[in-house]
Design an enzyme around this catalytic site. Structure first.
Site, PDB file in Angstrom:
ATOM      1  N   ARG A  18       0.852  -1.205   0.000  1.00  9.45           N
ATOM      2  CA  ARG A  18       0.000   0.000   0.000  1.00  9.45           C
ATOM      3  C   ARG A  18       0.880   1.245   0.000  1.00  9.45           C
ATOM      4  O   ARG A  18       2.091   1.167   0.220  1.00  9.45           O
ATOM      5  CB  ARG A  18      -1.007   0.016   1.153  1.00  9.45           C
ATOM      6  CG  ARG A  18      -0.427   0.164   2.515  1.00  9.45           C
ATOM      7  CD  ARG A  18      -1.537   0.028   3.573  1.00  9.45           C
ATOM      8  NE  ARG A  18      -0.956  -0.207   4.874  1.00  9.45           N
ATOM      9  CZ  ARG A  18      -0.798   0.745   5.801  1.00  9.45           C
ATOM     10  NH1 ARG A  18      -1.192   1.971   5.563  1.00  9.45           N
ATOM     11  NH2 ARG A  18      -0.243   0.442   6.964  1.00  9.45           N
ATOM     12  N   VAL A  67       9.792  -5.711   9.701  1.00  7.67           N
ATOM     13  CA  VAL A  67      11.196  -5.434   9.366  1.00  7.67           C
ATOM     14  C   VAL A  67      12.048  -5.146  10.607  1.00  7.67           C
ATOM     15  O   VAL A  67      13.280  -5.235  10.548  1.00  7.67           O
ATOM     16  CB  VAL A  67      11.360  -4.281   8.350  1.00  7.67           C
ATOM     17  CG1 VAL A  67      10.773  -4.627   6.998  1.00  7.67           C
ATOM     18  CG2 VAL A  67      10.798  -2.970   8.884  1.00  7.67           C
ATOM     19  N   TYR A 166      11.238  10.751  14.037  1.00  5.37           N
ATOM     20  CA  TYR A 166      11.112  10.439  12.602  1.00  5.37           C
ATOM     21  C   TYR A 166      12.272  11.076  11.817  1.00  5.37           C
ATOM     22  O   TYR A 166      12.905  10.416  10.995  1.00  5.37           O
ATOM     23  CB  TYR A 166       9.763  10.970  12.093  1.00  5.37           C
ATOM     24  CG  TYR A 166       9.454  10.619  10.650  1.00  5.37           C
ATOM     25  CD1 TYR A 166       8.994   9.354  10.294  1.00  5.37           C
ATOM     26  CD2 TYR A 166       9.613  11.561   9.637  1.00  5.37           C
ATOM     27  CE1 TYR A 166       8.701   9.038   8.973  1.00  5.37           C
ATOM     28  CE2 TYR A 166       9.323  11.259   8.318  1.00  5.37           C
ATOM     29  CZ  TYR A 166       8.862   9.992   7.985  1.00  5.37           C
ATOM     30  OH  TYR A 166       8.585   9.690   6.661  1.00  5.37           O
ATOM     31  N   ILE A 199       3.588  13.170   0.245  1.00  4.63           N
ATOM     32  CA  ILE A 199       2.986  12.199  -0.671  1.00  4.63           C
ATOM     33  C   ILE A 199       1.637  11.754  -0.104  1.00  4.63           C
ATOM     34  O   ILE A 199       1.528  11.477   1.103  1.00  4.63           O
ATOM     35  CB  ILE A 199       3.900  10.953  -0.851  1.00  4.63           C
ATOM     36  CG1 ILE A 199       5.365  11.367  -1.133  1.00  4.63           C
ATOM     37  CG2 ILE A 199       3.351  10.030  -1.934  1.00  4.63           C
ATOM     38  CD1 ILE A 199       5.641  12.029  -2.447  1.00  4.63           C
TER      39      ILE A 199
HETATM   40  P1  NAP Z   1       1.879   4.034   4.664  1.00  2.84           P
HETATM   41  O1  NAP Z   1       0.843   4.381   3.654  1.00  2.84           O
HETATM   42  O2  NAP Z   1       1.566   4.198   6.107  1.00  2.84           O
HETATM   43  O3  NAP Z   1       2.375   2.518   4.381  1.00  2.84           O
HETATM   44  C1  NAP Z   1       3.391   1.976   5.191  1.00  2.84           C
HETATM   45  C2  NAP Z   1       3.817   0.642   4.645  1.00  2.84           C
HETATM   46  O4  NAP Z   1       4.895   0.154   5.443  1.00  2.84           O
HETATM   47  C3  NAP Z   1       2.711  -0.387   4.697  1.00  2.84           C
HETATM   48  O5  NAP Z   1       2.813  -1.203   3.545  1.00  2.84           O
HETATM   49  C4  NAP Z   1       3.038  -1.212   5.953  1.00  2.84           C
HETATM   50  O6  NAP Z   1       2.660  -2.555   5.880  1.00  2.84           O
HETATM   51  C5  NAP Z   1       4.555  -1.127   5.957  1.00  2.84           C
HETATM   52  N1  NAP Z   1       5.117  -1.278   7.293  1.00  2.84           N
HETATM   53  C6  NAP Z   1       5.031  -0.434   8.341  1.00  2.84           C
HETATM   54  N2  NAP Z   1       5.697  -0.905   9.390  1.00  2.84           N
HETATM   55  C7  NAP Z   1       6.209  -2.085   9.009  1.00  2.84           C
HETATM   56  C8  NAP Z   1       7.007  -3.058   9.652  1.00  2.84           C
HETATM   57  N3  NAP Z   1       7.378  -2.896  10.928  1.00  2.84           N
HETATM   58  N4  NAP Z   1       7.373  -4.155   8.953  1.00  2.84           N
HETATM   59  C9  NAP Z   1       6.996  -4.315   7.673  1.00  2.84           C
HETATM   60  N5  NAP Z   1       6.241  -3.429   7.003  1.00  2.84           N
HETATM   61  C10 NAP Z   1       5.847  -2.339   7.673  1.00  2.84           C
HETATM   62  O7  NAP Z   1       3.216   4.885   4.427  1.00  2.84           O
HETATM   63  P2  NAP Z   1       3.772   5.596   3.105  1.00  2.84           P
HETATM   64  O8  NAP Z   1       3.363   6.998   3.147  1.00  2.84           O
HETATM   65  O9  NAP Z   1       3.498   4.781   1.909  1.00  2.84           O
HETATM   66  O10 NAP Z   1       5.340   5.573   3.454  1.00  2.84           O
HETATM   67  C11 NAP Z   1       6.246   4.651   2.886  1.00  2.84           C
HETATM   68  C12 NAP Z   1       7.660   5.138   3.163  1.00  2.84           C
HETATM   69  O11 NAP Z   1       7.833   6.434   2.603  1.00  2.84           O
HETATM   70  C13 NAP Z   1       7.988   5.286   4.651  1.00  2.84           C
HETATM   71  O12 NAP Z   1       9.329   4.893   4.884  1.00  2.84           O
HETATM   72  C14 NAP Z   1       7.821   6.771   4.898  1.00  2.84           C
HETATM   73  O13 NAP Z   1       8.595   7.205   5.997  1.00  2.84           O
HETATM   74  C15 NAP Z   1       8.297   7.326   3.587  1.00  2.84           C
HETATM   75  N6  NAP Z   1       7.811   8.672   3.284  1.00  2.84           N
HETATM   76  C16 NAP Z   1       6.465   8.960   3.222  1.00  2.84           C
HETATM   77  C17 NAP Z   1       6.066  10.244   2.909  1.00  2.84           C
HETATM   78  C18 NAP Z   1       4.618  10.659   2.797  1.00  2.84           C
HETATM   79  O14 NAP Z   1       4.345  11.872   2.683  1.00  2.84           O
HETATM   80  N7  NAP Z   1       3.673   9.732   2.760  1.00  2.84           N
HETATM   81  C19 NAP Z   1       7.021  11.252   2.683  1.00  2.84           C
HETATM   82  C20 NAP Z   1       8.365  10.923   2.766  1.00  2.84           C
HETATM   83  C21 NAP Z   1       8.751   9.632   3.061  1.00  2.84           C
HETATM   84  P3  NAP Z   1       1.145  -3.040   6.229  1.00  2.84           P
HETATM   85  O15 NAP Z   1       0.292  -2.522   5.119  1.00  2.84           O
HETATM   86  O16 NAP Z   1       1.222  -4.519   6.227  1.00  2.84           O
HETATM   87  O17 NAP Z   1       0.829  -2.416   7.548  1.00  2.84           O
END
Ligand code: NAP
Length: 262
Positions: A18, A67, A166, A199
């Protein structure tokens, strides 16, 4: 043993079912990678998501693991070894935000430990497992090429005093990228950092109004939210090996959020 020239390249995407991770999984599936996608949920909960990826005509293995958990990381790599016998690309994407944003004058150690475990220690030691396996593949076949791609955040350098844990986890990932880039070049493995801005995903769902307003006020040069597809496209370029002689690079996917402006 040298890999068959026709074998598809294999990519592991943590948190690949996701949000940004799914954007990356879709891009790499469309590009013809066989996938290992990781997450914490039961496989039955994400069956349709896996089918969407398989519709690209590639194989998709789901590796359920946290992880942050060492045995979980080892099991994940063992499952990929059993299923595919090879690994070309690791995308360290899984990550979490603090459960509650709290001023650094008050925020507690439990949140700090959780974020460092999931966002920094997990990817660092998963990289160690994948890197050793990639090095072995290179020693068996000098034509082997690999890539390790870390999804960090603008928070690696941009200060948010209500989520210091974070920011520190993402700053750590930036250094991990540089360390692994220096260590893995001799084995044909390039290591990159992809640094997203704001994002639209579940992670930012609770702060939609805040970022709608900030974007309207000029937070980004490109006046819109970023999408998982934007990040997937950047990772695709790196995973396909199209950015050669550039190991250790940081690719900004932030709509110009971090451009200094006067
Ligand atoms: P998200 O929608 O909350 O999705 C998080 C994903 O990480 C999910 O697939 C979840 O798996 C998985 N996850 C979380 N904890 C985990 C663990 N302990 N072990 C294995 N899988 C785990 O987040 P996102 O926005 O897509 O973010 C993805 C990455 O981009 C992150 O590293 C975040 O810090 C980075 N990021 C996000 C943004 C933003 O604005 N959204 C900006 C900069 C960087 P499940 O579905 O199984 O729970």
């Amino acid at each position: 043993m040298a890999q068959s020239k026709n074998a598809r390249r294999v990519a592991l995407i943590t948190g690949g079912t996701r949000g940004i991770g799914f954007g990356i999984s879709e891009r790499l599936a469309a590009d013809g990678f066989d996938l290992a996608v990781n997450g914490r949920r039961e496989e039955s909960e994400i069956a349709q998501t896996l089918d969407r990826l398989r519709a690209h005509g590639v194989r998709v293995l789901y590796c359920r693991a946290d992880v942050a958990d060492a045995p979980g990381r080892e099991r994940m790599i063992a499952e990929i070894r059993d299923c595919y016998g090879r690994l070309n690309v690791l995308v360290n994407n899984a990550g979490v935000a603090p459960a509650e944003r709290a001023d650094i004058l008050e925020s507690g150690e439990a949140s700090f430990d959780r974020l460092i475990s999931i966002n920094l220690k997990g990817p660092y030691f998963l990289t160690q497992l994948a890197a050793n396996w990639m090095a072995d593949q290179y020693k068996a076949d000098s034509g082997f090429t690999g890539a390790i791609i870390n999804v960090s955040s603008v928070s690696a350098t941009v200060v948010s005093v209500n989520r210091g844990d974070y920011c520190i986890s993402k700053a750590g990932i930036a250094m991990a990228t540089r360390l692994w880039a220096a260590r893995m070049a001799e084995f044909g493995v390039s290591v990159y950092e992809v640094r997203p801005g704001v994002i639209k995903t579940d992670m930012t769902a609770g702060v939609t109004e805040k970022y709608d307003r900030l974007i309207a006020e000029g937070l980004t040069v490109d006046p819109r939210w970023g999408t998982p597809e934007d990040v997937g496209n950047a990772v695709g370029v790196l995973a396909r090996g199209e950015l050669s002689y550039a190991t250790g690079s940081i690719i900004m996917v932030d709509g110009g959020l971090t451009l200094p402006r006067l």
